[in-house]
Scaffold this motif. Structure first.
Motif: not given
Ligand SMILES: CC(C)(COP(=O)(O)OP(=O)(O)OC[C@H]1O[C@@H](n2cnc3c(N)ncnc32)[C@H](O)[C@@H]1OP(=O)(O)O)[C@@H](O)C(=O)NCCC(=O)NCCS
Length: 378
Positions: A14, A224, A228, A253, A256-257, A259, A261-262, A265, A304, A308, A310, A314
């Motif tokens: 990151r 991930l 997604a 939530l 700690k699962q 969701i 699409g939400i 990075a 969300m 959160k 959040m 896309v």
């Molecule tokens: C996209 C993604 C990997 C980004 O990750 P990131 O910026 O590295 O964020 P992290 O995975 O480190 O998450 C940070 C915090 O938010 C939480 N969080 C992140 N995405 C979440 C989600 N979709 N639902 C619930 N909680 C979420 C994490 O559990 C973490 O919580 P914590 O600090 O209590 O442990 C992540 O948001 C995710 O897995 N989303 C769902 C998969 C998805 O839609 N992917 C497509 C991306 S375009």
């Protein structure tokens, strides 16, 4: 390269800047996405996927005659070798379409004499071929696995129209074709996301375009990343009804699962691509008279944000959009690839142009100085 107890490695890389690129940029704070200097909203409003492909590869918008020639080149490459179709017919019918895509795209290399060349002219020719062909593979697989005849591509159609035509055997109407075309524009590039970085790493070894793209497809398949969008629709189907959304989100939530699409990075605000896809999800709900998936998605989005802070990415609204376009769930990620091929190939061309092998270091946290013990003494 051990550095003691304090880690110097950036988790998930990151914030690490790993390449210079003119192709695209994401401003995660402001929620701005640009391709070659043009805002995604401007392109979604006015451009076509074919024109965006030209832009990503050439760094500028084409003139009319350049666009015509480029479109003609793409369309003349819709067909895939009969051997590839025959090979796909041997695959298990329950094979994951992303695995099929990865394997079939890899085999296209055998039929392209330029496949291993890395000069600009040859690699652009190969990029054109794959960009024309990838949708044909994805659509053909859906026909093959369902025991239907493969629909031959129609070179009078755009990439978006042709994909839906090959999938269904019927042409989409103008409104649906345009929505799908814009969806392809929205997914075309996203800077150094996991799959694009992968393609650059492979291209950086001066491996051919097919190797780089095959690796990119493998990376995109993960839940991930591109996977997604399918996961979002599975979640919506599992929840089943608007009345069950709140409990589902609370429960997820609490446990700690994530969701699907939400979250993102990079984006810390609305993903600009989600703005368009939300609109398409609503339009498809109206067209089909089936508002449930859109309403459920809206409620998840609201919860969300409230709980959160959040935002949807896309993949969130593309799920319900594609679902109401009657596209099978496991083709959502291949569709992502049908679009992202343009960004991947753009980055591969850029990597070749000023190549340096990509070879970072790892922070070694293992032991040192151990002495080999014969197996009888362990
Ligand atoms: C996209 C993604 C990997 C980004 O990750 P990131 O910026 O590295 O964020 P992290 O995975 O480190 O998450 C940070 C915090 O938010 C939480 N969080 C992140 N995405 C979440 C989600 N979709 N639902 C619930 N909680 C979420 C994490 O559990 C973490 O919580 P914590 O600090 O209590 O442990 C992540 O948001 C995710 O897995 N989303 C769902 C998969 C998805 O839609 N992917 C497509 C991306 S375009």
């Amino acid at each position: 390269m051990s550095t003691g107890t304090e880690s110097t490695a950036a988790a998930g890389l990151r914030g690490v800047v790993a390449a210079q690129s003119k192709i695209g940029d994401v401003d995660g704070e402001k929620g701005v996405l640009i391709y070659q200097g043009y805002d995604i909203h401007d392109l979604a409003e006015h451009s076509t996927f074919e024109e965006v492909v030209y832009l990503l590869w050439n760094g500028r918008l084409p003139t009319q005659s350049e666009l015509d020639a480029h479109t003609e080149q793409l369309r003349s490459n819709y067909g895939i070798p009969a051997q590839v179709i025959e090979l796909m017919k041997q695959f298990p019918k329950d094979a994951d379409p992303m695995d099929v895509l990865r394997t079939a795209v890899s085999t296209l290399d055998f039929f392209d004499k330029d496949g291993h060349k890395t000069d600009r002219e040859s690699s652009t020719r190969t990029a054109t071929r794959i960009t024309g062909q990838i949708g044909t593979i994805a659509a053909a697989w859906d026909r093959i696995r369902n025991g239907k005849d493969v629909v031959k591509p129609d070179s009078s159609l755009s990439i978006a129209e042709n994909f839906l035509y090959m999938l269904r055997g019927e042409r989409p109407d103008a409104e649906e074709a345009r929505m799908f075309d814009i969806a392809l524009i929205l997914h075309a590039d996203h800077e150094l996301n996991a799959s694009t970085f992968t393609t650059r790493v492979v291209a950086g070894t001066l491996a051919g375009v097919y190797g780089a793209i095959t690796a990119g497809i493998a990376a995109l398949a993960g839940p991930l990343h591109g996977g997604a969008n399918t996961a979002v629709m599975k979640t919506l189907l599992e929840i089943g009804d608007l009345s069950a959304v709140d409990a589902f989100v609370d429960n997820a939530l609490a446990n700690k699962q994530k969701i699907m699409g939400i979250g993102h990075a990079v984006y810390r605000t609305e993903d600009p691509r989600a703005t368009w896809l939300r609109k398409f999800s609503k339009t498809m709900a109206e067209r089909k008279g089936e508002s449930k998936w859109f309403e459920m998605s809206q409620r998840i989005e609201q919860l969300m944000y409230e709980k959160k802070g959040m935002y949807p990415n896309v993949d969130f609204y593309s799920a319900s959009t594609y679902y109401l376009m009657d596209i099978p769930l496991d083709l959502y990620t291949p569709i992502f690839a049908v679009s992202r091929i343009s960004g991947w190939t753009g980055h591969v061309l850029e990597q070749y142009e000023n190549n340096k092998l990509i070879r970072p270091r790892a922070e070694y946290i293992g032991e040192r100085g151990l002495k080999y013990k014969p197996i009888s003494e362990r």
